[in-house]
Write a protein that holds these residues in place. Structure first.
Motif, PDB file in Angstrom:
ATOM      1  N   SER A 276      12.503  17.045   3.434  1.00  0.00           N
ATOM      2  CA  SER A 276      12.869  15.669   3.776  1.00  0.00           C
ATOM      3  C   SER A 276      11.912  15.067   4.793  1.00  0.00           C
ATOM      4  O   SER A 276      12.136  13.975   5.290  1.00  0.00           O
ATOM      5  CB  SER A 276      14.303  15.621   4.321  1.00  0.00           C
ATOM      6  N   GLN A 277      10.834  15.794   5.119  1.00  0.00           N
ATOM      7  CA  GLN A 277       9.823  15.294   6.046  1.00  0.00           C
ATOM      8  C   GLN A 277       8.521  15.069   5.279  1.00  0.00           C
ATOM      9  O   GLN A 277       8.010  15.986   4.636  1.00  0.00           O
ATOM     10  CB  GLN A 277       9.580  16.301   7.182  1.00  0.00           C
ATOM     11  N   TYR A 278       8.000  13.851   5.378  1.00  0.00           N
ATOM     12  CA  TYR A 278       6.784  13.493   4.648  1.00  0.00           C
ATOM     13  C   TYR A 278       5.811  12.781   5.586  1.00  0.00           C
ATOM     14  O   TYR A 278       6.213  12.153   6.566  1.00  0.00           O
ATOM     15  CB  TYR A 278       7.111  12.584   3.459  1.00  0.00           C
ATOM     16  N   ILE A 279       4.539  12.882   5.247  1.00  0.00           N
ATOM     17  CA  ILE A 279       3.502  12.212   6.023  1.00  0.00           C
ATOM     18  C   ILE A 279       3.460  10.751   5.613  1.00  0.00           C
ATOM     19  O   ILE A 279       3.118  10.418   4.473  1.00  0.00           O
ATOM     20  CB  ILE A 279       2.130  12.880   5.805  1.00  0.00           C
ATOM     21  N   ALA A 280       3.805   9.863   6.550  1.00  0.00           N
ATOM     22  CA  ALA A 280       3.945   8.440   6.228  1.00  0.00           C
ATOM     23  C   ALA A 280       2.606   7.759   6.006  1.00  0.00           C
ATOM     24  O   ALA A 280       2.547   6.697   5.390  1.00  0.00           O
ATOM     25  CB  ALA A 280       4.716   7.731   7.345  1.00  0.00           C
ATOM     26  N   GLN A 281       1.514   8.343   6.505  1.00  0.00           N
ATOM     27  CA  GLN A 281       0.209   7.682   6.414  1.00  0.00           C
ATOM     28  C   GLN A 281      -0.468   7.872   5.062  1.00  0.00           C
ATOM     29  O   GLN A 281      -1.542   7.318   4.838  1.00  0.00           O
ATOM     30  CB  GLN A 281      -0.728   8.192   7.520  1.00  0.00           C
ATOM     31  N   HIS A 282       0.121   8.656   4.172  1.00  0.00           N
ATOM     32  CA  HIS A 282      -0.525   8.913   2.884  1.00  0.00           C
ATOM     33  C   HIS A 282       0.102   8.052   1.796  1.00  0.00           C
ATOM     34  O   HIS A 282       1.323   7.851   1.772  1.00  0.00           O
ATOM     35  CB  HIS A 282      -0.406  10.390   2.513  1.00  0.00           C
ATOM     36  N   PRO A 283      -0.692   7.515   0.847  1.00  0.00           N
ATOM     37  CA  PRO A 283      -0.134   6.652  -0.210  1.00  0.00           C
ATOM     38  C   PRO A 283       0.949   7.316  -1.050  1.00  0.00           C
ATOM     39  O   PRO A 283       1.859   6.636  -1.531  1.00  0.00           O
ATOM     40  CB  PRO A 283      -1.357   6.311  -1.063  1.00  0.00           C
ATOM     41  N   VAL A 284       0.876   8.637  -1.246  1.00  0.00           N
ATOM     42  CA  VAL A 284       1.875   9.326  -2.074  1.00  0.00           C
ATOM     43  C   VAL A 284       3.240   9.315  -1.407  1.00  0.00           C
ATOM     44  O   VAL A 284       4.273   9.110  -2.061  1.00  0.00           O
ATOM     45  CB  VAL A 284       1.424  10.767  -2.376  1.00  0.00           C
ATOM     46  N   THR A 285       3.264   9.547  -0.111  1.00  0.00           N
ATOM     47  CA  THR A 285       4.529   9.695   0.600  1.00  0.00           C
ATOM     48  C   THR A 285       4.864   8.513   1.494  1.00  0.00           C
ATOM     49  O   THR A 285       5.858   8.550   2.212  1.00  0.00           O
ATOM     50  CB  THR A 285       4.492  10.987   1.437  1.00  0.00           C
ATOM     51  N   ASN A 286       4.038   7.468   1.462  1.00  0.00           N
ATOM     52  CA  ASN A 286       4.355   6.279   2.245  1.00  0.00           C
ATOM     53  C   ASN A 286       5.633   5.630   1.703  1.00  0.00           C
ATOM     54  O   ASN A 286       5.770   5.408   0.515  1.00  0.00           O
ATOM     55  CB  ASN A 286       3.191   5.290   2.164  1.00  0.00           C
TER      56      ASN A 286
END
Length: 463
Positions: A276-286
Motif C-alpha cells: 500500500s506504499q508507492y513512490i508518488a514521483q513516478h508516472p506508474v504509481t503517481n
C-alpha cells in the motif's frame, strides 16, 4: 354578442399561452443551459475535458455504463454525462444493469459493476470506476490512435497469454487489448527480437535464458524498447543468470521470499504480501492508492552500484511488519520467524523501474524511423502471479499492471486533471462584530413581532 366576444377572447388567450408554452419547451429542450454558482466550479467540466470534447465534435460518442438500477453513484455519474452532452452535439449515453442484460454484459466482457464502454470512431475503450480524468484520457486515446505491440515471451516455462486457467494470463492480455494495444506471443529465436514489439513481457520464466537471448534483450533495451520482467522466487542457487542480467541495469534481485503476516489480518496469506506504499514521483504509481497483492514474491531493489546513464526507482513497498526471509527450507516447512541476523526487515521493495537517460547505441537510434523517444525502460517485479487470472482482478493488481504497460510503451496520451473537492471555509466573526450580528438575528424577528402586536392591538381598539 358580448358573451360571444368574451368566449372568443378566452379561447384566443388560451391558444397564445399554449403556443408560448410550446415554444419555451422547445427552446429549453434544445438549448439546455446550466449555471455552476459554486466558487470553485465543483459541478463543471475541467477546461481540458471541454476542449477535447469540442475537438471531437465531428464524430459521435457513445457511452455505455453498466451500473445497478437504483444506485446513488449512477445518479452522480449521470450528472457528469449530462455536462458532457452539453459540450458535444453527438454525445449519447445509456445505462444498463448487467444483471438485467447479461447477454450485453457478456458481449462487452463486463465482469464488474461500474464498468464504462466508450465508443468513438469505430474504436472502444473500457474503464472501471470512471472519473473525469479516466474518461478524458480514454477519449484522448480514441482520438489519437497509435499502434503499440505488446509481446509475451514464451519458451522458458512462462505463463501463457491465452490460457484461461487460474495460472494463465488471458485476462491480462484482454485488459491490454482493451486499451487498443496489439498483443503477440514471441520466441526469442537465435537471439533475435521482433522489431514490431515495443514491450516484451517476461512472466515467470522457469528456465534460464540462453546467453544470446539475454544479449538480444539488452540490445532491445539500448534501442529504446522496454521489458516487463516478472520473476518469481526460485530454489537456492537457481536463476543466477537472471540475477546477473538484471544487475546490468542497476537492479538487485533478492534470493529470498517476502513474509507479511499483516496480510492475514485482511483475509490473505502471510506469503501474499500486501502493498500500500508507492513512490508518488513516478508516472506508474503517481496518484495510485489501491492496495496490491503479490503471491509468493521476492525482494527487488535498486543495486548498490550507481549507473550514470540509468535512473533506477523503487515503485512498490510492503509494510513495516513484513520481512524478506532467507531461510527458504524452513519456510517450505511452514516456519516463518524473523531473524535479525539474516532476514531483512520491512518495508521491502518488490518492484523497480529503470529508464535509460542517455542512449549508448547512437547508431541504433539513427536507424530507428518511428517516433518512440530514445532510451529503454524496464519494470521488474518479484512476482508473476499477481497478473494471472486468479489474482489480476484482486484489489489494484490489474490497474498497477496496466499502468506499467502504458509507461513501458511510452504512451504519452495522458492529461492530468485535478479532482475538485468542496473546500471547507470556517466562518470567523471578530469579537467586535458579534453583538451586531446577534442583534440582526434576534433583534429583527423580535422587532417584527412587536410591530405586529402593536398593529393588532391598535386595530382592535379602533373597532
Amino acid at each position: 354578442m358580448k358573451y360571444f366576444f368574451m368566449r372568443f377572447q378566452l379561447v384566443f388567450v388560451s391558444i397564445i399561452l399554449l403556443i408560448t408554452f410550446a415554444l419555451m419547451m422547445g427552446i429549453v429542450t434544445r438549448y439546455n443551459v446550466r449555471w455552476d454558482m459554486t466558487q470553485d466550479k465543483l459541478y463543471s467540466l475541467s477546461e481540458q475535458t471541454e476542449k477535447l470534447l469540442k475537438q471531437l465534435k465531428d464524430q459521435p460518442i457513445h457511452v455505455m455504463a453498466f451500473y445497478p438500477q437504483d444506485d446513488s453513484v449512477r445518479k452522480a455519474f449521470e450528472v457528469y454525462l449530462k455536462q458532457c452532452r452539453l459540450k458535444h452535439p453527438n454525445f449519447r449515453y445509456d445505462f444498463y444493469d448487467p444483471d438485467r442484460v447479461p447477454s450485453l454484459a457478456k458481449k462487452y466482457d463486463v465482469r464488474e459493476l461500474y464498468t464504462v464502454i466508450i465508443d468513438y470512431a469505430g474504436h472502444q475503450e473500457k474503464i472501471q470506476n470512471p472519473t473525469e480524468e479516466l474518461i478524458t484520457n480514454a477519449l484522448l486515446r480514441l482520438a489519437n490512435p497509435k499502434r503499440f505491440d505488446i509481446c509475451f515471451v514464451s519458451g522458458h516455462g512462462e505463463a501463457s497469454s491465452y490460457s484461461e486457467e487460474r495460472n494463465g494470463l488471458s485476462l491480462f492480455r484482454k485488459s491490454i487489448e482493451a486499451n487498443n494495444y496489439m498483443t503477440h506471443d514471441v520466441v526469442l529465436q537465435e537471439g533475435n527480437t521482433p522489431e514490431e514489439c515495443q514491450v516484451f513481457v517476461i512472466a515467470g520464466p522457469r528456465r534460464d535464458f540462453a546467453g544470446d537471448e539475454f544479449e538480444a534483450l539488452e540490445r532491445t533495451f539500448r534501442q529504446g524498447r522496454s521489458i516487463f520482467f516478472l520473476i518469481d522466487p526460485m530454489d537456492p542457487g537457481a536463476g543466477q543468470s537472471f540475477v546477473l542480467f538484471l544487475n546490468r541495469f542497476g537492479i538487485a534481485l533478492g534470493e529470498n521470499v517476502i513474509v507479511d503476516k499483516v496480510s492475514r489480518m485482511v483475509g490473505g496469506d502471510y506469503l501474499v504480501p500486501l502493498v500500500s506504499q508507492y513512490i508518488a514521483q513516478h508516472p506508474v504509481t503517481n496518484k495510485f492508492t489501491q492496495p496490491t497483492f503479490y503471491p509468493v514474491a521476492r525482494q527487488i531493489t535498486p543495486a548498490s552500484d550507481e549507473f550514470k546513464d540509468l535512473e533506477v526507482t523503487p515503485l512498490a513497498l510492503t509494510g513495516s511488519g513484513s520481512w524478506a526471509e532467507t531461510d527458504l527450507p524452513s519456510l517450505e516447512e511452514g516456519k516463518a520467524v524473523f531473524e535479525a541476523e539474516s532476514d531483512l526487515p520491512g518495508p521491502i521493495s518488490l518492484a523497480v523501474s529503470v529508464e535509460e537517460l542517455s542512449l549508448q547505441d547512437q547508431a541504433a537510434a539513427r536507424e530507428r524511423t518511428d517516433e518512440r523517444p530514445a532510451g529503454g525502460r524496464i519494470i521488474a517485479v518479484g512476482d508473476s502471479d499477481f497478473i494471472t487470472n486468479a489474482y489480476l482482478e484482486l484489489a489494484g493488481n490489474g490497474a498497477f499492471a496496466i499502468n506499467s504497460i502504458q509507461w513501458l510503451a511510452k504512451d504519452d496520451r495522458f492529461i492530468s486533471i485535478h479532482t475538485k473537492q468542496p473546500e471547507f471555509v470556517p466562518l470567523f466573526i471578530p469579537k467586535e462584530k458579534r453583538l451586531a450580528l446577534l442583534s440582526v438575528f434576534f433583534g429583527m424577528p423580535l422587532g417584527l413581532l412587536m410591530f405586529g402586536g402593536v398593529r393588532i392591538h391598535s386595530r382592535r381598539r379602533s373597532v
